[in-house]
Enzyme design. Structure first.
Site, short mmCIF file in Angstrom:
data_model
loop_
_atom_site.label_atom_id
_atom_site.label_comp_id
_atom_site.label_asym_id
_atom_site.label_seq_id
_atom_site.Cartn_x
_atom_site.Cartn_y
_atom_site.Cartn_z
N LEU A 1 11.42 -29.48 -11.13
CA LEU A 1 10.41 -28.74 -10.38
C LEU A 1 11.04 -28.20 -9.10
O LEU A 1 11.43 -28.96 -8.22
CB LEU A 1 9.22 -29.65 -10.05
N ASP A 2 11.15 -26.87 -9.04
CA ASP A 2 11.65 -26.20 -7.83
C ASP A 2 10.44 -25.92 -6.94
O ASP A 2 9.59 -25.10 -7.28
CB ASP A 2 12.36 -24.90 -8.19
N ILE A 3 10.40 -26.60 -5.81
CA ILE A 3 9.18 -26.62 -5.00
C ILE A 3 9.42 -26.02 -3.62
O ILE A 3 10.45 -26.26 -3.00
CB ILE A 3 8.65 -28.07 -4.87
N TYR B 1 7.98 -22.97 -8.12
CA TYR B 1 8.49 -21.64 -8.42
C TYR B 1 9.46 -21.70 -9.59
O TYR B 1 10.07 -22.75 -9.86
CB TYR B 1 9.21 -21.03 -7.21
#
Length: 259
Positions: free
Chosen positions: A129-131, A142
């Site tokens: 999870l790119d947060i 994102y």
């Protein structure tokens, strides 16, 4: 005794090894195969490789490059980038990769987590999870190298991913990527309470002290870094590096003393 994993994170762009800052402006830093060979010599715990072109270009994973990386790697290897189907995942596992990292594909089709984990075991299914922080507070996931909002609440998705069989969650801070000034503990403190599977954190490591702070705070966890393991010194000269056995023992010191 279980211990934290110290994990170099490598980015592949145009078949070369690059480093970004806030997911932007990839800077060429060398040949990925050569980097793997050096990390072999340094006996790293695990290696994570992300192809940052595949999803953006809607391309198949580069199986030729993946095979070359897997053949050279003497450590557990996790690959991420462009994997959208169970068949692609199985092909990559057949090349010698131990784990596959999924991001945009499982955000669009969460059931893919369950489908892959049922075929190969959940220990091999990693959700990344790119947060990024929202301007008015809160956090957002994102995809596509930080260019596209997934429109998904990270806390709700983590719960869903675990129920579907994710074996590990990687939390990557876009705001901290390549900045080398420490991790986003405000974000990690919130998410740590919710994650029951192995957790790895990425984005912000600028020193061994930053790694130690994560381990002291969360215990047995994966601590990944990119810039820290490819740059050296204030001028960021390119130099593949990794903590020595003595340095690693110092990182784990408080964990062992409190066990």
């Amino acid at each position: 005794m279980l211990r934290p994993r110290i994990i170099p994170s490598l980015l592949i762009h145009d078949n070369g090894l690059v480093k970004t800052v806030n997911f932007k402006n990839p800077k060429y830093v060398g040949d990925p195969i050569n980097a793997v060979k050096i990390f072999n010599e340094k006996e790293v715990d695990e290696l994570v490789v992300f192809d940052i072109d595949a999803t953006v270009n809607n391309a198949e994973p580069n199986y030729n490059l993946i095979e070359k990386l897997a053949v050279q790697s003497r450590m557990p290897l996790c690959y991420g980038g462009g994997v959208k189907t169970v068949e692609q995942a199985q092909r990559i596992f057949s090349l010698g990769v131990e784990k596959i990292a999924f991001s945009s594909a499982v955000l669009e089709t969460p059931e893919l987590i369950m489908e892959v984990s049922e075929r190969v075991g959940n220990q091999s299914v990693i959700v990344v999870l790119d947060i990024k922080k929202k301007l008015l507070g809160g956090y957002e996931i994102y995809t596509h190298n930080g260019k596209k909002s997934a429109g998904v609440d990270p806390f709700k998705f983590i719960e869903q991913a675990q129920k579907l069989g994710a074996g590990e969650i990687i939390i990557n801070s876009i705001d901290k990527d390549g900045v080398m000034k420490g991790f986003d503990f405000s974000l990690l403190d919130k998410l740590r309470k919710q994650i029951s599977v192995p957790m790895t954190v990425l984005g912000g490591a600028g020193s061994l002290a930053d790694l130690k702070e994560v381990i002291d705070r969360y215990g047995v966890i994966g601590v990944a870094a990119g810039s820290l393991f490819v740059f050296k010194g204030v001028y960021k000269a390119v130099l593949i590096n990794y903590p020595s056995k003595e340095d690693k023992m110092n990182l784990f010191k408080n964990l062992y003393e409190n066990s």
